[in-house]
Design a protein around this motif. Structure first.
Motif, PDB file in Angstrom:
ATOM      1  N   VAL A 212       0.858  -1.187   0.000  1.00 56.91           N
ATOM      2  CA  VAL A 212       0.000   0.000   0.000  1.00 56.91           C
ATOM      3  C   VAL A 212       0.892   1.234   0.000  1.00 56.91           C
ATOM      4  O   VAL A 212       1.708   1.420   0.911  1.00 56.91           O
ATOM      5  CB  VAL A 212      -0.937   0.018   1.221  1.00 56.91           C
ATOM      6  N   SER A 213       0.746   2.066  -0.998  1.00 55.50           N
ATOM      7  CA  SER A 213       1.561   3.274  -1.111  1.00 55.50           C
ATOM      8  C   SER A 213       1.354   4.185   0.080  1.00 55.50           C
ATOM      9  O   SER A 213       0.246   4.316   0.611  1.00 55.50           O
ATOM     10  CB  SER A 213       1.217   4.017  -2.403  1.00 55.50           C
ATOM     11  N   GLY A 214       2.435   4.846   0.492  1.00 57.31           N
ATOM     12  CA  GLY A 214       2.339   5.801   1.589  1.00 57.31           C
ATOM     13  C   GLY A 214       1.505   7.016   1.240  1.00 57.31           C
ATOM     14  O   GLY A 214       1.137   7.801   2.116  1.00 57.31           O
ATOM     15  N   ASP A 215       1.159   7.193  -0.058  1.00 58.50           N
ATOM     16  CA  ASP A 215       0.334   8.318  -0.477  1.00 58.50           C
ATOM     17  C   ASP A 215      -1.154   8.044  -0.344  1.00 58.50           C
ATOM     18  O   ASP A 215      -1.962   8.965  -0.465  1.00 58.50           O
ATOM     19  CB  ASP A 215       0.628   8.672  -1.945  1.00 58.50           C
ATOM     20  N   ILE A 216      -1.519   6.799  -0.091  1.00 62.00           N
ATOM     21  CA  ILE A 216      -2.934   6.460  -0.096  1.00 62.00           C
ATOM     22  C   ILE A 216      -3.682   7.236   0.993  1.00 62.00           C
ATOM     23  O   ILE A 216      -3.233   7.357   2.128  1.00 62.00           O
ATOM     24  CB  ILE A 216      -3.126   4.934   0.092  1.00 62.00           C
ATOM     25  N   GLY A 217      -4.809   7.798   0.606  1.00 65.27           N
ATOM     26  CA  GLY A 217      -5.634   8.541   1.547  1.00 65.27           C
ATOM     27  C   GLY A 217      -5.126   9.933   1.880  1.00 65.27           C
ATOM     28  O   GLY A 217      -5.719  10.623   2.709  1.00 65.27           O
ATOM     29  N   ARG A 218      -4.047  10.358   1.236  1.00 65.22           N
ATOM     30  CA  ARG A 218      -3.463  11.666   1.554  1.00 65.22           C
ATOM     31  C   ARG A 218      -3.847  12.704   0.500  1.00 65.22           C
ATOM     32  O   ARG A 218      -3.897  12.404  -0.696  1.00 65.22           O
ATOM     33  CB  ARG A 218      -1.938  11.568   1.653  1.00 65.22           C
ATOM     34  N   LYS A 219      -4.081  13.915   0.966  1.00 67.74           N
ATOM     35  CA  LYS A 219      -4.415  15.010   0.065  1.00 67.74           C
ATOM     36  C   LYS A 219      -3.195  15.531  -0.688  1.00 67.74           C
ATOM     37  O   LYS A 219      -3.322  16.098  -1.774  1.00 67.74           O
ATOM     38  CB  LYS A 219      -5.044  16.162   0.863  1.00 67.74           C
ATOM     39  N   VAL A 220      -2.030  15.351  -0.101  1.00 65.87           N
ATOM     40  CA  VAL A 220      -0.792  15.836  -0.709  1.00 65.87           C
ATOM     41  C   VAL A 220       0.154  14.650  -0.894  1.00 65.87           C
ATOM     42  O   VAL A 220       0.596  14.042   0.080  1.00 65.87           O
ATOM     43  CB  VAL A 220      -0.117  16.913   0.165  1.00 65.87           C
TER      44      VAL A 220
END
Length: 466
Positions: A212-220
């Motif tokens: 799971v990418s560390g960007d998932i669920g993030r606005k930035v």
């Protein structure tokens, strides 16, 4: 993860040549047994240890799976990204570590005729381990399995996550073999379903790996942050030349950082206006940019050598001294002279656990057959070990991970265990025997493991893989 072991012979007067030669031998244990007739997958098992003399063969086979052209296209693209935007170098080095390590070892090989040993970096160690696992597995897969593995490598050489997903699968395969399991590569061989069908002591279990990418669920997203850094590069350099000391610039956006040229230029224009007019804050079209100074002497930039300053260290400093809890930080500094820190944050809250939850629910629904116990292994990308541990901290009687796992197990009672991991730490160990000195390198790291207490086999230790 595979452990590489180098054996350095003792001086001639302390050893026997024949004995030293035997110390370089490696016994491969390969079991070919049918794990389940309906799966049509032959399991494999081998020692995950290797010696440096095997590196050329493993790397050569690794390259031969796809040929050199896809690698060259990828490496040329990565180098162009860095040339076009120097602020992307950190993002590229973290997200595409295997590719860059491959570039370095190949350059060393072409100039010297040898692959670097011992590895010159942790990334090279991880590359060798990954290449060794891929090489050994490819050699033992069926023709259709080899074709799918090639497709996975080709895909990894084109995506923004690079080899993160495939490397995680290989890491779990190595871990399973280290624990004594026979591993059947179900997804590669059959082209569907869970990743591995594994067995030990007459116990069978389905294993699914999910990166799971560390960007998932993030606005930035981190890539967008560094794209903005490229647009702001001239402003940052101007600040460093103009002023000494520390400067903290905070950029607040109304929702997502989309990364469009128009949005990035609008934000950069506000920062330029703020600096040129020497204002403390400015708001326009929902964007707010503010600036403040900080003492260089009281920061890492005035206390540590330049090569000891990391983004993680700066993030901790911002949290401790400026109450800024944000991973989206651009760092640029001149040792002992000045530093500019730019923080990008959204007014909307991130939904990281919700994003992870959605990913796992979808995989659990599609991948497991329901006929055997299932084990879910999830790697959370771009998280440090400390950040992984923080997700499991108790909050009002339970952590976010615990709430999420409870829901997953309620929906999918066939799941026996759910484990969360992140990138670990490579440890170097040295040991001296009567005849030889051994140096080994192996990656280990923390994990959160949740076992389903309602599963009928929850107390059966044969299914404990962590």
């Amino acid at each position: 993860r595979p452990a590489f072991i180098t054996t350095t012979p003792m001086p001639e007067d302390q050893r026997c040549a024949a004995t030293a030669a035997r110390s370089f031998s490696l016994l491969w244990l390969v079991k070919f047994e049918r794990l389940a007739e309906e799966a049509g997958v032959s399991p494999m098992y081998f020692s995950t240890e290797a010696v440096p003399a095997e590196i050329p063969a493993h790397v050569s086979r690794f390259i031969s799976i796809t040929g050199w052209k896809p690698w060259k296209r990828r490496l040329d693209w990565l180098n162009e990204q860095i040339r076009a935007n120097p602020t992307m170098s950190l993002f590229v080095s973290e997200r595409f570590a295997i590719e860059l390590a491959f570039y370095e070892v190949r350059k060393h090989y072409r100039s010297t005729g040898n692959y670097p040993w011992p590895p010159k970096s942790l990334e090279q160690q991880r590359l060798y381990s990954f290449a060794a696992m891929v090489s050994r597995c490819h050699h033992r897969l069926s023709p259709s399995g080899r074709k799918r593995l090639r497709g996975m490598i080709d895909h990894s050489l084109k995506t923004d996550d690079g080899f993160a997903s495939l490397a995680f699968e290989m890491k779990i395969a190595a871990h399973l073999m280290t624990k004594g399991f026979d591993v059947g590569f179900n997804d590669m061989e059959a082209g569907r379903g869970f990743d591995y069908l594994v067995s030990q002591d007459n116990a069978e279990v389905e294993v699914e790996c999910k990166f799971v990418s560390g960007d998932i669920g993030r606005k930035v997203h981190l890539k967008r942050v560094h794209q903005l850094g490229g647009v702001l590069l001239g402003t940052i350099h101007g600040l460093l030349e103009k002023e000494e000391g520390g400067k903290l610039v905070r950029i607040s956006i109304p929702d997502r950082l989309e990364g469009s040229r128009e949005q990035l230029e609008e934000i950069a224009g506000l920062v330029d206006k703020l600096i040129s007019e020497e204002r403390l804050s400015i708001t326009q079209n929902g964007y707010t940019v503010s600036t403040s100074g900080f003492s260089l002497a009281d920061s890492p930039f005035g206390q540590l050598p330049a090569d000891e300053i990391s983004v993680e260290l700066v993030q901790q400093y911002l949290f401790d001294q400026h109450d800024v809890d944000n991973r989206n930080v651009l760092v640029n500094f001149r040792p002992t002279k000045g530093a500019v820190l730019i923080v990008i944050e959204s007014e909307k809250k991130d939904a990281v656990l919700r994003g992870i939850h959605a990913e796992l629910k979808d995989s659990a629904r599609k991948q497991f057959s329901g006929d055997r116990p299932g084990i879910f292994c999830c790697e959370l990308g771009d998280l440090t070990e400390e950040q992984l541990l923080s997700l499991g901290e108790d909050r009002k009687g339970g952590s976010g991970l615990q709430y999420m796992v409870t829901d997953l197990l309620r929906r999918r009672p066939q799941i026996h265990t759910i484990a969360f991991t992140t990138t670990g730490t490579v440890y170097i160990k040295e040991a001296t025997s009567q005849l030889t000195q051994h140096t080994s390198a192996q990656e280990t790291g923390p994990s959160f493991v949740f076992k389903n207490p309602q599963h009928p086999l929850s107390k059966d230790t044969r299914y404990d893989i962590f």
